[in-house]
Write a protein that holds these residues in place. Structure first.
Motif, mmCIF file in Angstrom:
data_model
loop_
_atom_site.group_PDB
_atom_site.id
_atom_site.type_symbol
_atom_site.label_atom_id
_atom_site.label_comp_id
_atom_site.label_asym_id
_atom_site.label_seq_id
_atom_site.Cartn_x
_atom_site.Cartn_y
_atom_site.Cartn_z
ATOM 1 N N ASN A 12 0.815 -1.225 0.000
ATOM 2 C CA ASN A 12 0.000 0.000 0.000
ATOM 3 C C ASN A 12 0.849 1.276 0.000
ATOM 4 O O ASN A 12 0.479 2.282 0.608
ATOM 5 N N ALA A 13 1.981 1.212 -0.649
ATOM 6 C CA ALA A 13 2.838 2.404 -0.734
ATOM 7 C C ALA A 13 3.774 2.281 -1.926
ATOM 8 O O ALA A 13 4.178 1.184 -2.303
ATOM 9 N N THR A 14 4.113 3.429 -2.508
ATOM 10 C CA THR A 14 5.122 3.491 -3.561
ATOM 11 C C THR A 14 6.422 3.983 -2.937
ATOM 12 O O THR A 14 6.433 5.000 -2.244
ATOM 13 N N VAL A 15 7.517 3.235 -3.179
ATOM 14 C CA VAL A 15 8.799 3.538 -2.530
ATOM 15 C C VAL A 15 9.834 3.912 -3.590
ATOM 16 O O VAL A 15 10.043 3.178 -4.557
ATOM 17 N N TYR A 16 10.456 5.069 -3.409
ATOM 18 C CA TYR A 16 11.584 5.494 -4.238
ATOM 19 C C TYR A 16 12.818 5.522 -3.347
ATOM 20 O O TYR A 16 12.743 5.913 -2.181
ATOM 21 N N GLU A 17 13.972 5.105 -3.885
ATOM 22 C CA GLU A 17 15.170 5.031 -3.048
ATOM 23 C C GLU A 17 16.376 5.636 -3.749
ATOM 24 O O GLU A 17 16.484 5.619 -4.978
ATOM 25 N N ASN A 18 17.298 6.166 -2.953
ATOM 26 C CA ASN A 18 18.584 6.650 -3.447
ATOM 27 C C ASN A 18 19.632 5.565 -3.250
ATOM 28 O O ASN A 18 19.429 4.625 -2.467
ATOM 29 N N LYS A 44 8.558 15.243 -2.978
ATOM 30 C CA LYS A 44 9.036 15.801 -1.720
ATOM 31 C C LYS A 44 9.462 17.258 -1.847
ATOM 32 O O LYS A 44 9.981 17.846 -0.902
ATOM 33 N N ILE A 45 9.249 17.873 -2.999
ATOM 34 C CA ILE A 45 9.591 19.292 -3.171
ATOM 35 C C ILE A 45 8.396 20.174 -2.822
ATOM 36 O O ILE A 45 8.534 21.210 -2.188
ATOM 37 N N ASP A 46 7.198 19.736 -3.232
ATOM 38 C CA ASP A 46 5.992 20.521 -3.001
ATOM 39 C C ASP A 46 4.834 19.554 -2.749
ATOM 40 O O ASP A 46 4.619 18.604 -3.504
ATOM 41 N N SER A 47 4.090 19.792 -1.659
ATOM 42 C CA SER A 47 3.027 18.863 -1.267
ATOM 43 C C SER A 47 1.905 18.820 -2.305
ATOM 44 O O SER A 47 1.347 17.755 -2.584
ATOM 45 N N SER A 48 1.580 19.971 -2.895
ATOM 46 C CA SER A 48 0.520 19.989 -3.911
ATOM 47 C C SER A 48 0.937 19.199 -5.150
ATOM 48 O O SER A 48 0.140 18.472 -5.744
ATOM 49 N N LEU A 49 2.221 19.344 -5.518
ATOM 50 C CA LEU A 49 2.732 18.574 -6.657
ATOM 51 C C LEU A 49 2.748 17.086 -6.338
ATOM 52 O O LEU A 49 2.425 16.247 -7.184
ATOM 53 N N ASP A 50 3.110 16.727 -5.089
ATOM 54 C CA ASP A 50 3.087 15.327 -4.665
ATOM 55 C C ASP A 50 1.687 14.736 -4.809
ATOM 56 O O ASP A 50 1.503 13.597 -5.243
ATOM 57 N N LYS A 51 0.680 15.536 -4.424
ATOM 58 C CA LYS A 51 -0.703 15.072 -4.503
ATOM 59 C C LYS A 51 -1.110 14.803 -5.953
ATOM 60 O O LYS A 51 -1.784 13.815 -6.268
ATOM 61 N N LEU A 52 -0.700 15.703 -6.863
ATOM 62 C CA LEU A 52 -1.012 15.514 -8.274
ATOM 63 C C LEU A 52 -0.330 14.270 -8.838
ATOM 64 O O LEU A 52 -0.917 13.537 -9.644
ATOM 65 N N ILE A 53 0.913 14.015 -8.397
ATOM 66 C CA ILE A 53 1.636 12.817 -8.853
ATOM 67 C C ILE A 53 0.917 11.564 -8.375
ATOM 68 O O ILE A 53 0.786 10.570 -9.094
ATOM 69 N N ALA A 79 8.959 11.747 -10.987
ATOM 70 C CA ALA A 79 9.330 10.962 -9.800
ATOM 71 C C ALA A 79 10.444 11.616 -8.996
ATOM 72 O O ALA A 79 10.456 11.578 -7.771
ATOM 73 N N VAL A 80 11.387 12.240 -9.693
ATOM 74 C CA VAL A 80 12.537 12.836 -8.995
ATOM 75 C C VAL A 80 12.181 14.130 -8.267
ATOM 76 O O VAL A 80 12.994 14.665 -7.511
#
Length: 485
Positions: free
Chosen positions: A294-300, A451-460, A447-448
């Protein structure tokens, strides 16, 4: 007479054999050092043997040259190749097959004996190695110090340290080095950090330094000649013990995790940071993954920083994840096992369990429409007024029409120019977003920027659950312009 003729032809045949193929191979070799050999072949049509392995040792060609000679009006090509490999024990150098101008030639087998050299004894030089411990475990680090002493002497022209070949050890040379004078000698110390790769009694073969110096030679026309000297150190034996099964870390480790927030809105991302601090073989930590339902994970990529300080090999392993949950989740504990040499036990360290609460956005819906009573419209009496327009008024209206037309044309050209300028001012990100043809392309681009902008995160986040991206794409473009990405 026939016998003499036969012997004469045999001598010619043997002579031609050695003139066509010549193998230069040393009778003995030094253990831990490269064995070099050369092959010289003369002829026109030459087929060389395949030389990849000799006595299970990898062989490398280090040089090759071709020359052409004219003998009895015939052009003869000569090839010389030099090869190198590192034998580990006594072996039989095999017979090699060559085909030269349609004829087969074979070299003879030869037994090669490996010599183990002892420490060089000299009044001018002294080379020795020492370690801070001789009994240790696989992957446990230890310090090896090389101490080289040489007398102040104007005849010493050059000194070069040959790169060591620490078999069965992983190593790195430390930046720490010393140079000082002691009882007429110049002393230089180099330090290496080593990690044994397997168990058992392991040997560190003698290290070597090459020196060049002038020596007196009464038999020579000149009073001095150049001499090359090899200086060897002592060898060392270490007792390496096996780590417990399924354990590859040894030392003292500590693990901790943290997030930037534990309560978020749906579509927002959480930054999850993993940090491991260690006094031990931190380079051997396997890449840590995070699999969450139930989550999408991106990693460095993990970042490992190490240094040798106060006799300890310390380091820090850092990895950052960006998590976009679909609903409230729990980030589980991360386990880390290592062997503690002091207690001789396997220790399990765990990070804390972290709960992330996702707050659902409330949507207000109205099913009732408030209707106002429609007022009756009274009929109005329409009065027609007929006006006469003079010639003067017509001229004024015509002039005003021309002015209005010019203004409208100017406004139209201005709008077109503004649109072109606005399009050219698009940032590279905006251009890529606008060119994206489907959801997957757009997600890869954005994807990159999580975490820069919450509104943009919501749209993604919304984009992941929608197939029609046209409306969301417009909102993404608008938001990118607002935050100047």
């Amino acid at each position: 007479m026939i016998m003499i003729r036969f012997l004469f032809l045999s001598i010619i045949f043997i002579t031609s054999l050695f003139s066509d193929v010549r193998l230069d191979l040393p009778k003995n070799s030094i253990k831990g050092e490269a064995l070099n050999f050369s092959i010289t072949i003369s002829g026109n049509d030459i087929v060389l043997p395949k030389l990849d392995l000799i006595a299970s040792n990898s062989v490398h060609e280090i040089s090759s040259s071709i020359s052409t000679n004219i003998v009895n009006s015939k052009i003869i090509r000569s090839i010389k190749k030099v090869y190198s490999f590192y034998p580990q024990k006594d072996f039989i150098f095999p017979s090699l097959k060559f085909i030269i101008d349609g004829k087969e030639y074979f070299t003879k087998e030869r037994k090669i004996v490996l010599k183990t050299l002892g420490k060089t004894k000299s009044s001018l030089f002294d080379l020795s190695i020492k370690v801070n411990k001789k009994e240790l475990y696989v992957s446990e680090n230890f310090l090896l110090t090389l101490v080289f002493k040489y007398k102040k002497n104007p005849n010493i022209v050059d000194l070069s340290f040959e790169k060591p070949n620490f078999d069965n050890f992983w190593y790195k040379q430390l930046k720490e080095s010393k140079q000082y004078e002691e009882k007429g000698f110049i002393v230089q110390e180099l330090k290496f950090l080593l990690f044994p790769l397997k168990e058992g009694v392991l040997k560190i073969n003698p290290l070597k330094i090459n020196a060049r110096l002038f020596v007196n030679d009464s038999s020579s026309v000149f009073s001095n000649k150049m001499s090359n000297i090899r200086i060897y150190s002592n060898e060392l034996e270490l007792d390496i013990k096996k780590l417990p099964s399924n354990i590859n870390l040894i030392g003292d480790f500590d693990i901790k995790t943290k997030v930037d927030k534990t309560k978020i809105k749906q579509g927002e991302a959480v930054s999850f940071k993993l940090e491991i601090n260690a006094n031990g073989n931190i380079d051997d930590i396997s890449d840590i993954k995070l699999n969450l339902d139930n989550a999408t994970v991106y990693e460095n990529k993990p970042k490992i920083e190490t240094k040798y300080e106060n006799g300890k090999y310390i380091g820090k392993y850092t990895k950052v994840f960006s998590i976009v949950p679909n609903k409230s989740i729990i980030i589980p504990k991360i386990n880390l096992e290592y062997f503690d040499k002091k207690t001789r036990t396997v220790i399990l360290k765990q990070s804390d369990e972290i709960k992330i609460n996702v707050v659902q956005d409330s949507v207000l819906t109205t099913n009732q429409l408030i209707q106002k009573p429609i007022a009756k419209i009274k009929e109005k009496e329409v009065i027609k007024v007929i006006e006469k327009i003079s010639i003067k008024d017509r001229i004024i209206f015509f002039t005003l029409g021309i002015i209005a037309g010019i203004l409208i044309l100017g406004l139209y050209l201005y709008v077109i120019k503004y649109k072109v300028k606005r399009k050219s001012n698009d940032t590279p990100l905006l251009k890529r977003v606008k060119k994206a043809k489907n959801k997957n392309e757009l997600l890869k681009i954005l994807a990159v920027y999580i975490k820069i902008d919450s509104s943009l995160d919501k749209l993604i986040f919304q984009l992941e659950n929608e197939n029609d991206i046209k409306l969301i794409k417009k909102d993404v473009v608008k938001r990118i312009k607002e935050i100047n990405l």
